[in-house]
Scaffold this motif. Structure first.
Motif, short mmCIF file in Angstrom:
data_model
loop_
_atom_site.label_atom_id
_atom_site.label_comp_id
_atom_site.label_asym_id
_atom_site.label_seq_id
_atom_site.Cartn_x
_atom_site.Cartn_y
_atom_site.Cartn_z
N LEU A 43 -8.36 -12.06 13.93
CA LEU A 43 -9.79 -11.81 14.15
C LEU A 43 -10.50 -11.48 12.84
CD1 LEU A 43 -9.69 -9.80 17.48
CD2 LEU A 43 -10.76 -12.02 17.11
N ARG A 44 -9.88 -10.67 12.00
CA ARG A 44 -10.48 -10.33 10.71
C ARG A 44 -10.65 -11.54 9.82
NH1 ARG A 44 -6.86 -6.13 10.93
NH2 ARG A 44 -5.50 -7.11 9.40
N THR A 59 -9.18 -2.32 22.41
CA THR A 59 -7.88 -1.66 22.37
C THR A 59 -7.30 -1.48 23.77
OG1 THR A 59 -8.74 0.60 22.57
CG2 THR A 59 -8.65 -0.35 20.33
N ALA A 60 -6.01 -1.22 23.82
CA ALA A 60 -5.33 -0.99 25.10
C ALA A 60 -5.88 0.24 25.82
CB ALA A 60 -3.83 -0.85 24.88
N SER A 61 -6.47 1.15 25.08
CA SER A 61 -7.06 2.35 25.70
C SER A 61 -8.46 2.07 26.23
CB SER A 61 -7.07 3.51 24.71
OG SER A 61 -7.87 3.19 23.59
N ARG A 62 -8.85 0.78 26.25
CA ARG A 62 -10.13 0.32 26.80
C ARG A 62 -11.32 0.75 25.96
NH1 ARG A 62 -8.73 3.01 31.89
NH2 ARG A 62 -10.91 3.55 31.98
N LYS A 63 -11.09 0.96 24.67
CA LYS A 63 -12.16 1.35 23.75
C LYS A 63 -12.31 0.29 22.67
CE LYS A 63 -11.66 6.33 24.24
NZ LYS A 63 -11.51 7.58 23.49
N LEU A 64 -13.39 0.39 21.92
CA LEU A 64 -13.58 -0.48 20.78
C LEU A 64 -12.75 0.03 19.63
CD1 LEU A 64 -17.46 -0.99 20.86
CD2 LEU A 64 -15.68 -2.25 22.08
N HIS A 67 -14.00 -0.30 13.54
CA HIS A 67 -14.21 -1.28 12.48
C HIS A 67 -15.70 -1.43 12.23
CE1 HIS A 67 -15.47 -4.28 15.47
NE2 HIS A 67 -14.43 -3.89 16.18
N GLY A 68 -16.05 -2.09 11.16
CA GLY A 68 -17.44 -2.22 10.75
C GLY A 68 -18.34 -2.94 11.72
N GLY A 69 -17.77 -3.74 12.61
CA GLY A 69 -18.59 -4.48 13.57
C GLY A 69 -18.65 -3.85 14.95
N ALA A 70 -18.21 -2.60 15.07
CA ALA A 70 -18.13 -1.95 16.39
C ALA A 70 -19.49 -1.81 17.06
CB ALA A 70 -17.44 -0.60 16.28
#
Length: 97
Positions: A43-44, A59-64, A67-70
């Motif tokens: 992706l990077r 992420t597996a924890s269902r979060k973003l 990273h700079g594009g969050a």
């Protein structure tokens, strides 16, 4: 990373339906030997102007991921109807496949 695995990763990302998300690890498990870190690296390394829905990978924890594009990722997901809870998590039912 070999070109076959990279192609598998990109093909899977292209198939994530609108309004749904998947994790780096889930994508890795659908390939012939990729790891979650390899998915993140692919992706990077995407070129500017690509049309892959990179923002549907979380992420597996269902979060973003941090990273700079969050911020852009959150906006794009919300534009597709994805809702985040107070802890920044996405509902499990939004996960694909």
């Amino acid at each position: 990373m070999n070109s076959l695995v990279r192609e598998q990763i990109l093909t899977i990302i292209a198939a994530i339906p609108q309004g749904r998300v998947t994790s780096y690890g889930r994508i890795a498990r659908m390939t012939d030997g990729a790891s979650a870190r390899m998915v993140a690296r692919a992706l990077r390394e995407l070129p500017d102007g690509h049309e892959l829905p990179w923002f549907r990978v979380v992420t597996a924890s269902r979060k973003l991921a941090d990273h700079g594009g969050a911020d852009e990722q959150r906006r794009l997901l919300m534009d597709e109807g994805v809702v985040f809870d107070q802890r920044g998590r996405i509902a499990a039912e939004r996960f694909w496949p």
